[in-house]
Design an enzyme around this catalytic site. Structure first.
Site, PDB file in Angstrom:
ATOM      1  N   ARG A  77      43.765  12.372 -29.911  1.00 54.52           N
ATOM      2  CA  ARG A  77      44.463  13.429 -30.657  1.00 54.52           C
ATOM      3  C   ARG A  77      45.812  12.857 -31.070  1.00 54.52           C
ATOM      4  O   ARG A  77      46.441  12.111 -30.316  1.00 54.52           O
ATOM      5  CB  ARG A  77      44.688  14.679 -29.791  1.00 54.52           C
ATOM      6  CG  ARG A  77      43.462  15.558 -29.618  1.00 54.52           C
ATOM      7  CD  ARG A  77      43.073  16.292 -30.909  1.00 54.52           C
ATOM      8  NE  ARG A  77      41.905  17.140 -30.728  1.00 54.52           N
ATOM      9  CZ  ARG A  77      40.647  16.773 -30.933  1.00 54.52           C
ATOM     10  NH1 ARG A  77      40.379  15.539 -31.355  1.00 54.52           N
ATOM     11  NH2 ARG A  77      39.663  17.623 -30.754  1.00 54.52           N
TER      12      ARG A  77
ATOM     13  N   HIS B 260      40.392  11.673 -39.464  1.00 50.97           N
ATOM     14  CA  HIS B 260      39.630  12.327 -38.397  1.00 50.97           C
ATOM     15  C   HIS B 260      38.123  12.365 -38.704  1.00 50.97           C
ATOM     16  O   HIS B 260      37.523  13.438 -38.774  1.00 50.97           O
ATOM     17  CB  HIS B 260      40.174  13.755 -38.178  1.00 50.97           C
ATOM     18  CG  HIS B 260      39.946  14.245 -36.782  1.00 50.97           C
ATOM     19  ND1 HIS B 260      40.832  15.049 -36.115  1.00 50.97           N
ATOM     20  CD2 HIS B 260      38.919  14.050 -35.909  1.00 50.97           C
ATOM     21  CE1 HIS B 260      40.369  15.331 -34.911  1.00 50.97           C
ATOM     22  NE2 HIS B 260      39.196  14.729 -34.761  1.00 50.97           N
TER      23      HIS B 260
ATOM     24  N   GLU C 225      48.264  16.670 -38.550  1.00 52.80           N
ATOM     25  CA  GLU C 225      47.115  16.619 -39.466  1.00 52.80           C
ATOM     26  C   GLU C 225      46.627  17.996 -39.919  1.00 52.80           C
ATOM     27  O   GLU C 225      45.953  18.105 -40.955  1.00 52.80           O
ATOM     28  CB  GLU C 225      45.950  15.843 -38.837  1.00 52.80           C
ATOM     29  CG  GLU C 225      45.274  16.551 -37.662  1.00 52.80           C
ATOM     30  CD  GLU C 225      44.118  15.745 -37.070  1.00 52.80           C
ATOM     31  OE1 GLU C 225      44.322  14.580 -36.686  1.00 52.80           O
ATOM     32  OE2 GLU C 225      43.005  16.295 -36.991  1.00 52.80           O
TER      33      GLU C 225
HETATM   34  P1  NAD Z   1      36.176  13.337 -21.372  1.00 54.95           P
HETATM   35  O1  NAD Z   1      36.582  14.665 -20.827  1.00 54.95           O
HETATM   36  O2  NAD Z   1      34.815  12.826 -21.056  1.00 54.95           O
HETATM   37  O3  NAD Z   1      37.232  12.220 -20.928  1.00 54.95           O
HETATM   38  C1  NAD Z   1      38.611  12.425 -20.915  1.00 54.95           C
HETATM   39  C2  NAD Z   1      39.201  11.637 -19.775  1.00 54.95           C
HETATM   40  O4  NAD Z   1      40.621  11.785 -19.822  1.00 54.95           O
HETATM   41  C3  NAD Z   1      38.735  12.116 -18.390  1.00 54.95           C
HETATM   42  O5  NAD Z   1      38.227  11.031 -17.644  1.00 54.95           O
HETATM   43  C4  NAD Z   1      39.988  12.713 -17.774  1.00 54.95           C
HETATM   44  O6  NAD Z   1      40.047  12.536 -16.360  1.00 54.95           O
HETATM   45  C5  NAD Z   1      41.072  11.927 -18.476  1.00 54.95           C
HETATM   46  N1  NAD Z   1      42.361  12.601 -18.462  1.00 54.95           N
HETATM   47  C6  NAD Z   1      42.648  13.898 -18.725  1.00 54.95           C
HETATM   48  N2  NAD Z   1      43.957  14.131 -18.603  1.00 54.95           N
HETATM   49  C7  NAD Z   1      44.522  12.944 -18.255  1.00 54.95           C
HETATM   50  C8  NAD Z   1      45.850  12.528 -17.991  1.00 54.95           C
HETATM   51  N3  NAD Z   1      46.858  13.390 -18.047  1.00 54.95           N
HETATM   52  N4  NAD Z   1      46.067  11.238 -17.674  1.00 54.95           N
HETATM   53  C9  NAD Z   1      45.034  10.358 -17.587  1.00 54.95           C
HETATM   54  N5  NAD Z   1      43.757  10.694 -17.823  1.00 54.95           N
HETATM   55  C10 NAD Z   1      43.509  11.963 -18.167  1.00 54.95           C
HETATM   56  O7  NAD Z   1      36.398  13.453 -22.933  1.00 54.95           O
HETATM   57  P2  NAD Z   1      35.771  12.520 -24.065  1.00 54.95           P
HETATM   58  O8  NAD Z   1      34.492  13.101 -24.552  1.00 54.95           O
HETATM   59  O9  NAD Z   1      35.810  11.107 -23.620  1.00 54.95           O
HETATM   60  O10 NAD Z   1      36.819  12.763 -25.262  1.00 54.95           O
HETATM   61  C11 NAD Z   1      38.171  12.372 -25.141  1.00 54.95           C
HETATM   62  C12 NAD Z   1      38.976  12.978 -26.275  1.00 54.95           C
HETATM   63  O11 NAD Z   1      38.604  12.366 -27.504  1.00 54.95           O
HETATM   64  C13 NAD Z   1      38.710  14.476 -26.539  1.00 54.95           C
HETATM   65  O12 NAD Z   1      39.464  15.312 -25.677  1.00 54.95           O
HETATM   66  C14 NAD Z   1      39.121  14.645 -27.974  1.00 54.95           C
HETATM   67  O13 NAD Z   1      40.477  15.033 -28.063  1.00 54.95           O
HETATM   68  C15 NAD Z   1      38.928  13.245 -28.570  1.00 54.95           C
HETATM   69  N6  NAD Z   1      37.850  13.228 -29.565  1.00 54.95           N
HETATM   70  C16 NAD Z   1      38.138  12.787 -30.831  1.00 54.95           C
HETATM   71  C17 NAD Z   1      37.134  12.767 -31.795  1.00 54.95           C
HETATM   72  C18 NAD Z   1      37.375  12.258 -33.186  1.00 54.95           C
HETATM   73  O14 NAD Z   1      36.596  12.551 -34.087  1.00 54.95           O
HETATM   74  N7  NAD Z   1      38.421  11.482 -33.427  1.00 54.95           N
HETATM   75  C19 NAD Z   1      35.856  13.225 -31.481  1.00 54.95           C
HETATM   76  C20 NAD Z   1      35.600  13.645 -30.168  1.00 54.95           C
HETATM   77  C21 NAD Z   1      36.604  13.649 -29.220  1.00 54.95           C
END
Ligand code: NAD
Length: 330
Positions: A234, A295, A263
């Site tokens: 994000r 995005h 964005e």
């Molecule tokens: P996920 O929940 O599987 O993984 C997120 C990880 O971040 C977890 O392991 C969690 O423990 C860790 N985390 C949370 N808060 C934290 C902190 N303060 N410090 C350290 N680690 C922390 O999620 P995911 O499916 O891997 O997705 C991750 C992110 O990617 C989503 O939240 C979303 O914002 C983003 N995303 C972007 C797109 C895109 O099109 N660009 C698409 C999907 C997801």
């Protein structure tokens, strides 16, 4: 159920219609949810949203007034939804927790390769019949150190890909993934150590209070000057002003981003005739060592199919008074 789909994009409509299997009545609108468009939800049972919709206090209260009981997100992240207020208001919210971590991790890899090997600059030159290759030097990824911040579903796939490239992998997460340690030589370290030792950093944490502006001046100061930062998480996980300053001062080498802090209201739209008055965005676009995409890391056939199917799976559960495991709680 009567469903209003906010922020409908042409590329997803076909997948949503197919996944609905003619069960529910769907209305598609292009407008995003905002205080100005919330009235459109009157008369519907369910609304479906994306990251570009504003489901904050301003709109949730109105949605409740209009009898909306369900919000079905067509995405993973839900930082744009006031979950606690929705919950108190009796509005259930469900997301698509995983649709294709491969789509995002492969896109993050594409950004990294394109920016490291200067593919866009090379192609721009070639379009001008300029076949000179000066200043197109990159570096091998083999034996370099990549720092993965957030080793959940997407970070885990990124780890696997980078392991295939022969990288040393450092991880930072509040939860440790033992599978990555055992199979891909992941070494969990503090964020400070990760920033100090990495040649590349890829961000995969959700946006929340503890990750907002996680990458700021203080951490940027610890990084190697040749580092490439990739952000497909994000926009606000990075303090954009601090990163621009670091790029200008040659404190860091390059930035690949699929997400941008401001964005909302800009991405997904053709604004070529109405250029936004956003100096930070203009600066990013003008910088040769910034590769910005709007995005679309999620834009693969597999991901769009999974998003549509899970969106309607959640709605089907609710229509049968069954709880969906994708329901978001406080
Ligand atoms: P996920 O929940 O599987 O993984 C997120 C990880 O971040 C977890 O392991 C969690 O423990 C860790 N985390 C949370 N808060 C934290 C902190 N303060 N410090 C350290 N680690 C922390 O999620 P995911 O499916 O891997 O997705 C991750 C992110 O990617 C989503 O939240 C979303 O914002 C983003 N995303 C972007 C797109 C895109 O099109 N660009 C698409 C999907 C997801």
């Amino acid at each position: 159920m009567n469903i209003l789909v906010y922020s409908t994009r042409n590329f997803e409509k076909h997948y949503l219609i197919k996944a609905n299997k003619s069960k529910h009545s769907i209305t598609f609108i292009k407008e995003s949810l905002s205080p100005e468009t919330v009235d459109k939800a009157k008369g519907y049972d369910v609304i479906s949203l994306t990251p570009s919709d504003d489901a904050s206090e301003l709109t949730i209260e109105k949605l409740k007034e209009y009898g909306i009981n369900y919000i079905s997100l067509r995405c993973t992240g839900y930082d744009n939804v006031n979950i606690s207020l929705a919950s108190i208001s009796g509005i259930q919210v469900a997301n698509v927790p995983a649709y294709s971590p491969y789509a995002i991790a492969e896109f993050a890899t594409s950004l990294l390769l394109a920016i490291n090997r200067k593919l866009i600059i090379s192609n721009e030159r070639i379009n001008q019949y300029n076949f000179n290759i000066d200043k197109l030097t990159g570096f091998d990824l083999n034996n370099k150190t990549i720092g993965i911040i957030g080793t959940g579903k997407i970070g885990a796939v990124m780890t696997k890909i980078m392991n295939g490239f022969g990288c040393n992998i450092l991880g930072y997460d509040v939860n440790i993934n033992q599978h990555l340690i055992d199979n891909f030589n992941m070494e969990y370290v503090s964020i400070k150590e990760l920033c100090e030792k990495s040649d590349v950093i890829s961000l995969h944490v959700p946006l929340n209070q503890s990750t907002k502006h996680l990458i700021d001046e203080k951490l940027l100061n610890k990084m190697k000057s040749n580092i490439i930062i990739i952000n497909t998480a994000r926009g606000a996980v990075i303090n954009t002003k601090d990163v621009i300053k670091a790029l200008e001062n040659n404190q860091i080498a390059a930035l690949g981003m699929d997400v941008y802090e401001n964005e909302d209201g800009v991405f997904f739209k053709d604004l070529s005739d109405n250029i936004p008055n956003d100096e930070i965005l203009k600066k990013l676009i003008s910088m040769p060592n910034v590769l910005l995409c709007s995005h679309h890391a999620f834009l693969t056939e597999e991901a769009l199919t999974n998003i549509a199917e899970t969106t309607f799976y959640n709605i089907d559960c609710w229509s049968k008074n069954k709880e969906t495991e994708n329901q978001l709680t406080i």
